[in-house]
Design an enzyme around this catalytic site. Sequence first.
Site, PDB file in Angstrom:
ATOM      1  N   SER A   2       0.767  -1.303  -0.199  1.00 15.53           N
ATOM      2  CA  SER A   2       0.017   0.007   0.115  1.00 15.53           C
ATOM      3  C   SER A   2       0.841   1.158   0.082  1.00 15.53           C
ATOM      4  CB  SER A   2      -0.779  -0.011   1.227  1.00 15.53           C
ATOM      5  OG  SER A   2      -1.880  -0.922   1.235  1.00 15.53           O
ATOM      6  N   GLY A  51      -4.592  -1.871  -0.882  1.00 15.66           N
ATOM      7  CA  GLY A  51      -3.757  -1.251  -1.809  1.00 15.66           C
ATOM      8  C   GLY A  51      -3.456   0.239  -1.659  1.00 15.66           C
ATOM      9  N   CYS A  68      -9.830  -1.402   3.562  1.00 11.54           N
ATOM     10  CA  CYS A  68      -8.801  -0.156   3.103  1.00 11.54           C
ATOM     11  C   CYS A  68      -9.189   0.129   1.695  1.00 11.54           C
ATOM     12  CB  CYS A  68      -7.167  -0.796   3.312  1.00 11.54           C
ATOM     13  SG  CYS A  68      -5.946   0.735   3.125  1.00 11.54           S
ATOM     14  N   LEU A  69      -8.321   0.057   0.637  1.00  7.71           N
ATOM     15  CA  LEU A  69      -8.491   0.195  -0.537  1.00  7.71           C
ATOM     16  C   LEU A  69      -9.929  -0.443  -0.980  1.00  7.71           C
ATOM     17  CD1 LEU A  69      -7.982   1.789  -3.358  1.00  7.71           C
ATOM     18  CD2 LEU A  69      -6.785  -0.479  -4.039  1.00  7.71           C
ATOM     19  N   GLN A 109     -12.818   1.299  -0.023  1.00  5.27           N
ATOM     20  CA  GLN A 109     -13.020   2.447  -1.089  1.00  5.27           C
ATOM     21  C   GLN A 109     -13.546   1.897  -2.437  1.00  5.27           C
ATOM     22  OE1 GLN A 109      -9.321   3.907  -1.046  1.00  5.27           O
ATOM     23  NE2 GLN A 109      -9.079   4.596   1.090  1.00  5.27           N
ATOM     24  N   ASN A 129      -3.573   2.689   7.353  1.00  5.49           N
ATOM     25  CA  ASN A 129      -2.815   2.919   6.216  1.00  5.49           C
ATOM     26  C   ASN A 129      -3.318   3.468   5.117  1.00  5.49           C
ATOM     27  OD1 ASN A 129      -0.618   3.742   4.370  1.00  5.49           O
ATOM     28  ND2 ASN A 129      -0.008   1.469   4.274  1.00  5.49           N
ATOM     29  N   GLY A 147      -4.383   7.182   2.445  1.00  6.02           N
ATOM     30  CA  GLY A 147      -4.464   8.833   2.374  1.00  6.02           C
ATOM     31  C   GLY A 147      -5.743   9.303   1.823  1.00  6.02           C
ATOM     32  N   PHE A 148      -6.756   8.406   1.439  1.00  3.42           N
ATOM     33  CA  PHE A 148      -7.921   8.729   0.991  1.00  3.42           C
ATOM     34  C   PHE A 148      -8.983   8.170   1.803  1.00  3.42           C
ATOM     35  CE2 PHE A 148      -4.899   9.073  -2.631  1.00  3.42           C
ATOM     36  CZ  PHE A 148      -5.048  10.126  -3.425  1.00  3.42           C
ATOM     37  N   HIS A 155      -6.968  -1.666   9.415  1.00  2.00           N
ATOM     38  CA  HIS A 155      -6.297  -3.194   9.120  1.00  2.00           C
ATOM     39  C   HIS A 155      -6.493  -4.071  10.104  1.00  2.00           C
ATOM     40  CE1 HIS A 155      -3.535  -2.405   5.526  1.00  2.00           C
ATOM     41  NE2 HIS A 155      -4.367  -1.357   5.674  1.00  2.00           N
ATOM     42  N   GLU A 173      -5.797  -7.145  10.333  1.00  2.00           N
ATOM     43  CA  GLU A 173      -4.505  -8.320  10.603  1.00  2.00           C
ATOM     44  C   GLU A 173      -3.596  -7.435  11.484  1.00  2.00           C
ATOM     45  OE1 GLU A 173      -2.407  -5.335   8.373  1.00  2.00           O
ATOM     46  OE2 GLU A 173      -4.591  -5.969   8.137  1.00  2.00           O
TER      47      GLU A 173
END
Length: 452
Positions: A62, A254, A281-282, A285, A323, A325-326, A399, A401
């Site tokens: 990522s 990602g 995460c991604l 999104q 982790n 940024g969007f 996350h 994990e």
Amino acid sequence: MSDITEQLLRGTSKGVGAKAALALEDGTVFFGAACGAAGEAFGEICFNTSLEGYLEVISDPSYAGQIITLTYPQIGNYGVNLEDAQSGKPALRGLVVRDMCATPSNWRSDMALGEYLERNGVVAIEGVDTRALVRHVRDHGAQRAIVSTVDDDVDSLLAKVRASASIVGQNLAATVSCERPYAHTAHDMPDSVRFALAEGPDARFSVIAYDCGVKRSILDGLVRAGCSVTCVPWDTPAEDVLAQHPDGVFLSNGPGDPDAVSGTYSQVGKLLGKVPMFGICLGHQMMGKAAGADIEKLKFGHRGGNHPVMNLLTRRVEITAQNHGFGVLFPSMGELVPDLSGGYTEHHDDLRFWVRAGIAPVVRNERFGRIRLTHVNLNDGTVEGVAFLDVPAFCVQYHPEAAPGPTDAHYLFTAFARLMEGRKDYLDIDIAADRLAGWRFGAEAAKELANA
């Protein structure tokens, strides 16, 4: 690096590395010493506040397109154990630290971190005042940067970084995804952690995982929840996935700008409602984009192992690893359903409103029906999780994990297994007990907790 620091280092076995420089596009410049590969690297400057787990951070796909600043003062003190790496090769552009330990001490260490960075071509700089750098990024936002061990001319560095590409608009997921499908089973989990982790259960579910830069520990988490996992490339057609008749589909973490990953979210839109789905995460999104949500770029992102998140369903606070940024804008997913949102009809940009109100609000989405806000970031009021009420799907921005990080959110892998079982109460889990699952001491500890 100050003259006094340099003089002290010259009298040690570590010595002083070659000169290196870090320049930000706004004109801020730091000087230090090289502690990785020689060369130049361009990327978006960001920072991670984790106190440990530097290898897991550095090897997280990522971070493609980014230069990571690690805020803990000394990095590398326990070396590198290759079985802890989250991918075959680090995808980050560069690394910034205050002090790089050249002589690690750990029974699991295979090599020093500096050697690992050099082997993998990662340009790194030490001797930087990382506290000042992080304060600057927090005040002025993420921006383009350059790390160089071959150029220390300020004007030259600034000209280069200002001519470099922005992370916005880039499909970086395509650069770290797999090229062809592959399986991940219990046999792929590292042997060196078996002293602490119990054997996982037999596989009960067949899961297809979209690999947009997936971390190995996430795949391990799915396996430990009873999944047999097949990873597929980021743009695999939904029809190909459904043809394999999986019990569930997982959307991985990602890098980069989610708006640019249309090859994934266009397929997610075809999968939602057809098969149970879980995204992180991604992947969170991607579900948001499939539902028509807008995406915002955060000022400096969320990266570290200490981010507090309120679970609106259980009213428990989870300390999470993050982790990104969007972020997804929850109000853009639809209008509130007053009957399921405490009677409220107006959205609030700061989602901590719902934390204070004690309500998990629901919107009506034009495409997928009702969607509930389930998790909120307590630092800035951004969305951290949603659950689809009319199709079997849920997702979180953080996350579970925890590699590195706390295990508060481990229950989400269990929740995915329960979703695939068809349970409506899949998120109704005692996270205090579930976070002990899988550890060799977990059975006894869970028994004590139940008897307390």
